[in-house]
Design an enzyme around this catalytic site. Sequence first.
Site, PDB file in Angstrom:
ATOM      1  N   HIS A  17      34.864  41.201  34.002  1.00 17.50           N
ATOM      2  CA  HIS A  17      34.617  39.887  34.616  1.00 17.50           C
ATOM      3  C   HIS A  17      34.173  38.885  33.554  1.00 17.50           C
ATOM      4  O   HIS A  17      34.654  37.753  33.512  1.00 17.50           O
ATOM      5  CB  HIS A  17      33.507  39.984  35.674  1.00 17.50           C
ATOM      6  N   ARG A  90      44.204  43.106  35.803  1.00 21.10           N
ATOM      7  CA  ARG A  90      43.947  44.154  34.817  1.00 21.10           C
ATOM      8  C   ARG A  90      45.182  44.979  34.532  1.00 21.10           C
ATOM      9  O   ARG A  90      45.424  45.418  33.425  1.00 21.10           O
ATOM     10  CB  ARG A  90      42.857  45.110  35.325  1.00 21.10           C
ATOM     11  N   SER A 128      34.192  47.451  39.357  1.00 20.02           N
ATOM     12  CA  SER A 128      32.813  47.504  39.865  1.00 20.02           C
ATOM     13  C   SER A 128      32.599  48.793  40.649  1.00 20.02           C
ATOM     14  O   SER A 128      31.532  49.415  40.589  1.00 20.02           O
ATOM     15  CB  SER A 128      32.537  46.306  40.773  1.00 20.02           C
TER      16      SER A 128
END
Length: 162
Positions: A17, A90, A128
Amino acid sequence: MKRVMYPGSFDPATNGHLDVIRRASRIVDELVVAVARNNDKCPLFSVNERVALLNQICAQLPNVKVITFEGLLVDAVRELGITAIIRGLRAVSDFEYEFQMALMNRELNAACETLFLMPSPEYSFISSHLIREIASWRGDISAFVPPVVADAIYQKYEEKQK
Ligand code: PNS
């Protein structure tokens, strides 16, 4: 003034991030990092904790502002006079969901364009969700999140154990 929003759950913010935030902050006048309030019913961090962590890791980036939003992203974008949404890509696996969301958001608000930025490949496998899982088993997450985030996650799991 190009004001662009980077929305997400950020539960917690990772080095991936932060890489996207840095890249985006270089090409816009103001980057609004927006933590969604209503995404996950059982988050690890409260929205306020996520905002506080993001503020700490973005402290060196003067054109980055951290906010929260509730409800539809397109409504927040409209209210704030945002020019575009930034999302990180990603890997190809991210693409289908992101493509669908970008087109749906543009359908809901024709002025709402989505721009994709690729984080550095060294962050391409970080999520995450995986960070939370590794930390819950006291695994080493120091390479994947800023130190302040790592400390906060370990502390959170220690509190949960009490
Ligand atoms: O970090 P995430 O979990 O991938 O972020 C997803 C997020 C918060 C950007 C997305 O769920 C969102 O925009 N939520 C707000 C509600 C909304 O507008 N949903 C419709 C999307 S087409």
